[in-house]
Scaffold this active site. Structure first.
Site, PDB file in Angstrom:
ATOM      1  N   SER A   1      35.812   7.007  22.203  1.00  0.00           N
ATOM      2  CA  SER A   1      37.059   6.501  22.765  1.00  0.00           C
ATOM      3  C   SER A   1      37.283   5.025  22.444  1.00  0.00           C
ATOM      4  CB  SER A   1      37.078   6.768  24.274  1.00  0.00           C
ATOM      5  OG  SER A   1      38.350   6.579  24.815  1.00  0.00           O
TER       6      SER A   1
ATOM      7  N   ASP B   1      38.849  -0.935   9.364  1.00  0.00           N
ATOM      8  CA  ASP B   1      40.092  -0.940   8.586  1.00  0.00           C
ATOM      9  C   ASP B   1      40.489  -2.338   8.156  1.00  0.00           C
ATOM     10  OD1 ASP B   1      40.170   1.749   8.886  1.00  0.00           O
ATOM     11  OD2 ASP B   1      42.050   1.838  10.007  1.00  0.00           O
TER      12      ASP B   1
ATOM     13  N   LYS C   1      36.334  11.051  20.220  1.00  0.00           N
ATOM     14  CA  LYS C   1      37.284  11.238  21.318  1.00  0.00           C
ATOM     15  C   LYS C   1      38.409  10.224  21.137  1.00  0.00           C
ATOM     16  CE  LYS C   1      38.174  10.923  26.229  1.00  0.00           C
ATOM     17  NZ  LYS C   1      39.342  10.038  26.062  1.00  0.00           N
TER      18      LYS C   1
END
Length: 438
Positions: free
Chosen positions: A309, A320, A334
């Site tokens: 999460s 990224d 998740k």
């Protein structure tokens, strides 16, 4: 079409009465659809409500009332129906009665009685997402992805997630027995744990070596960002940091804003995360602020199968943005957002309303974050191929001074934590390459 509710008890009539007018009105004259391409779905659409399914529901309800081996009151049946309606959506949506709703509020405040374990379901099995640091579960050796097959002797195969959480929580100093099945093992392991008040400190820090810091975030709470900022400042007081390890292993997640804040400590621009859902208020986007205390510190982020999460949001953003090297094993996966919705009767809903996406548009849900460098959990052991004569073997050799105790403990820790040792080695290598380029 006529629907008969003769013989159905009064609470059931009230429940069905809320559905029947909608169904009957929508059948001959569907509600107006939203204009094509508008994307607006804020108002729920009740057109084409399945009348036959509503009739079947009433029939099932009444047959249970009349024929079930034990008498069941209407409220219990209706609550069970609502529980089933939510639990069948996904592993994280749930109907919460008053006790469960209060228990969830307590856990988000960071204090409750239990064993310190984050759980979820996968393929109908109750599974450990991660044990929380410094709790009975972590000290007993429970691991991410352990399958819980029984709680106090009660099998979990037909147990809802919320029922399992309720069973595992309880008064401090009381015992809890759980049986777990670990990957690669044929028979379950038995654990007897003593419940404690779980007060999890979400941030720890230390210097592994001069100039090389370690920042551990065990979960994301309301004060996590502030605590992490203070930790970075303390570590940099003696000398500027030459490298930092951000440890998100076995971090089950937590408050979204805290995850954004942690990522923002290392980013001075760019997108961190965005969410997408059906309702307009579930579509959110978070970007980094220009002011950051550690924008240029070489960074390695440790993740594993227990990183879930909000922890995956941080790892995905830094990956990224090419801000650091992600090391370890694949994260949990998740990537869904749950909203807690209070109901007028003191109960509540936990409902999945959106999905997380990394800056490059990758969905975390059921995918997880793949590390840039795969390093499995293990212990470093040095094997000597042949016996060599060393200074210590010579008669009359001079004795060295004993190394400080804290340095000995750190060496032992790095020996026992292969992933941490490799992260430190990588940071040192990055600094060597950087100096050679200057």
């Amino acid at each position: 079409m006529t629907l008969s509710v003769i013989g159905v008890s009064t609470p059931a009539k009230r429940f069905l009465a809320t559905l029947l007018p909608i169904a009957l009105l929508s059948a001959p004259l569907p509600l107006l659809a939203q204009p094509a391409g508008s994307g607006a779905v804020d108002e729920p659409s009740y057109d084409q409500l399945p009348l036959e399914d509503i009739q079947t529901f009433a029939e099932v309800f009444e047959r249970i009332k009349r024929a079930y081996v034990e008498e069941v009151d209407d409220s219990t049946l209706l609550r069970n129906a609502m529980r089933g309606m939510l639990s069948e959506l996904d592993p994280h949506s749930a109907y919460l009665d008053e006790e469960e709703y209060q228990s969830l509020r307590e856990s988000t405040q960071g204090e409750f009685g239990g064993i310190g374990i984050e759980v979820g379901t996968e393929n109908g099995q109750l599974m450990v997402i991660t044990p929380i640091d410094d709790t009975p579960a972590s000290r007993a050796g429970l691991l991410s992805r352990d399958i819980i097959v029984a709680i106090d002797g009660t099998p979990t195969d037909s147990m809802s997630l919320q029922e399992a959480v309720t069973l595992m929580r309880g008064e401090p100093d009381t015992e809890l027995r759980i049986s777990i099945l670990r990957s690669g093992e044929d028979s379950p392991r038995e654990f007897t744990l003593t419940r404690e008040i779980i007060r999890s400190e979400s941030v720890k820090h230390e210097l592994l070596e001069p100039g090389y810091g370690y920042l551990r975030v065990s979960q994301f709470q309301s004060r996590t960002t502030e605590q992490a900022r203070e930790a970075l400042e303390r570590m940099a007081r003696e000398q500027p940091l030459e490298g930092l390890i951000l440890d998100l292993r076995n971090n089950p997640g937590g408050v979204l804003q805290a995850a954004v804040g942690i990522a923002d400590l290392f980013l001075d621009e760019g997108l961190i995360v965005y969410t997408e859902g059906r309702l307009s208020d579930t579509e959110m986007s978070f970007s980094a602020s220009p002011t950051t205390p550690a924008a240029d510190v070489p960074l390695v982020v440790l993740i594993n199968g227990g990183s879930a999460s909000a922890a995956e949001i941080v790892a995905g953003a830094l990956q990224d943005q090419r801000r650091g090297v992600i090391m370890g094993t694949d994260s949990f996966g998740k990537g869904s957002v749950q909203q807690i919705m209070p109901l007028g009767n003191g109960e509540g809903l936990k409902l999945t309303t959106a999905l997380y996406y990394t800056p490059n548009g990758r969905s975390i849900q059921a995918q997880g974050i793949e590390p840039d460098v795969d390093v499995v959990r293990g212990r470093l052991e040095v094997a000597e191929s042949r016996r060599e004569i060393r200074e210590a073997d010579l008669e009359g050799h001079l004795s060295a001074q004993q190394a400080p105790r804290d340095r000995q403990e750190m060496a032992e820790r790095l020996l026992n934590d292969y992933q941490l040792s490799e992260a430190l080695n990588l940071l040192k290598a990055l600094n060597v390459v950087d100096r050679q380029r200057r």
